[in-house]
Design an enzyme around this catalytic site. Structure first.
Site, mmCIF file in Angstrom:
data_model
loop_
_atom_site.group_PDB
_atom_site.id
_atom_site.type_symbol
_atom_site.label_atom_id
_atom_site.label_comp_id
_atom_site.label_asym_id
_atom_site.label_seq_id
_atom_site.Cartn_x
_atom_site.Cartn_y
_atom_site.Cartn_z
ATOM 1 N N SER A 140 43.607 39.264 38.046
ATOM 2 C CA SER A 140 43.249 38.930 39.420
ATOM 3 C C SER A 140 41.735 38.758 39.543
ATOM 4 O O SER A 140 41.158 37.885 38.903
ATOM 5 C CB SER A 140 43.800 39.997 40.363
ATOM 6 O OG SER A 140 43.796 39.544 41.710
ATOM 7 N N ASP A 266 53.427 33.501 43.013
ATOM 8 C CA ASP A 266 52.373 34.459 43.354
ATOM 9 C C ASP A 266 51.864 34.120 44.752
ATOM 10 O O ASP A 266 51.185 33.099 44.948
ATOM 11 C CB ASP A 266 51.240 34.359 42.329
ATOM 12 C CG ASP A 266 50.173 35.431 42.509
ATOM 13 O OD1 ASP A 266 50.023 35.938 43.641
ATOM 14 O OD2 ASP A 266 49.488 35.754 41.520
ATOM 15 N N HIS A 295 52.485 38.625 41.822
ATOM 16 C CA HIS A 295 51.094 38.921 41.488
ATOM 17 C C HIS A 295 51.078 40.100 40.525
ATOM 18 O O HIS A 295 51.309 41.248 40.905
ATOM 19 C CB HIS A 295 50.291 39.244 42.758
ATOM 20 C CG HIS A 295 48.812 39.230 42.540
ATOM 21 N ND1 HIS A 295 48.102 38.060 42.334
ATOM 22 C CD2 HIS A 295 47.898 40.239 42.475
ATOM 23 C CE1 HIS A 295 46.820 38.349 42.176
ATOM 24 N NE2 HIS A 295 46.674 39.668 42.238
#
Length: 325
Positions: A140, A266, A295
């Protein structure tokens, strides 16, 4: 480089991106023994590094970077460390500034484009630890830092042999917009709470810059970036922060074999976060877009996640041509 064909097939109940994301963030557990080391940064702040090691001395290490408001004990970090340790590679899990359980020294902390701290860790691994082979895996926010670091124009050390970025918002403005939609309200609220709690800690040390009324007025993540992230780190505003820090613009410059894994379901990612064009025009950039995974939710039944297995496979595939024993 051609787009890679994913082979990820999740358990039926985790085809839902929300379920996969929540389970992976709140339920998954990974047991890993770590040893903490504190290093000084180039600007006289500090970083806490959590190390785990292969069973035999190794010349290779993987540097692991967490996401927004994460830390080095999150399962998506320790899961990778454990797998690489089992395959003869040491692991250092980086806590970004203020994320190790202790506030950092300065008003500034960390953000999606802050690559100097990663470079400090890389140099520490080379100069103080003597590693000849370095791999980087960012998740991320940590994935965006990884990609920006590799492509923004610095002299990347020859010891860095491969990198992996997972669930990475390469276009920050688009991802910020997605996070503010109703589908992500629960996640955005959680992020906001953690970020504001940290601002309240900073308020004790910087009362001239922070007060409770101003902190309480922040209602969204974008407002947080406008109020704190941009101002504390030298950007004009949130838009300038997103523009300068997005890794999308730097992908064309990456010269290290690099794998990006972004799930199509996601909910944190905008359409721009699937950099097909960049991957097709850079022989060093590999893009994999599984249909499922949410995610950082690439769940498999043996508690070794698909993205972790792919990270090891990618490193193992590319290491033979450059590995230093």
């Amino acid at each position: 480089m051609p787009i890679l064909e994913p082979t990820y097939k999740p358990p039926f109940q985790f085809k839902n991106g929300f379920m996969a994301t929540v389970y992976s963030g709140l339920v998954r557990k990974v047991n890993l023994k770590q040893e903490r080391e504190r290093i000084e940064t180039r600007d006289k702040d500090f970083l806490d590094l959590d190390w785990s090691f292969a069973s035999k001395p190794s010349h290779s290490v993987i540097i692991l970077l967490h996401g927004l408001e994460g830390h080095a004990q999150r399962p998506y970090v320790t899961g990778v460390a454990k797998l690489f340790n089992q395959n003869g590679i040491d692991a250092v899990c980086v806590n970004f500034r203020g994320c190790s359980g202790e506030d950092n020294r300065f008003y500034r902390s960390y953000h999606s484009g802050a690559t100097d701290d990663l470079d400090d860790v890389v140099q520490h691994c080379i100069q103080q630890k003597g590693y000849a082979n370095i791999y980087i895996k960012g998740v991320s926010l940590g994935g965006n830092i990884t990609l920006k670091y590799l492509g923004e124009g610095r002299a990347v050390p020859k010891e860095i042999k491969a990198a992996i970025a997972v669930s990475v918002p390469v276009f920050l403005d688009g991802s910020a917009s997605e996070l503010h939609k109703m589908k992500n309200r629960a996640f955005a609220t959680r992020f906001r709470k953690h970020l504001l709690d940290k601002l309240r800690v900073k308020m004790k040390h910087f009362p001239e810059k922070l007060n409770e009324k101003a902190i309480a007025s922040i209602k969204t993540l974008r407002e947080f970036d406008e109020f704190y992230t941009a101002k504390a780190h030298g950007f004009k505003d949130a838009a300038d922060y997103y523009e300068q820090s997005s890794s999308l613009q730097f992908l064309k410059n990456i010269e290290v074999p690099t794998l990006i894994i972004n799930a199509l379901n996601d909910s944190f990612l905008s359409s721009e976060c699937y950099p097909v064009k960049a991957a097709k025009h850079n022989d060093n950039l590999y893009l994999e877009m599984p249909k499922y995974g949410g995610h950082v939710g690439f769940i498999q039944m043996n508690n070794i996640y698909y993205n972790e297995k792919r990270a090891w496979e990618f490193v193992n595939t590319h290491k033979n041509s450059f590995l230093v024993e």
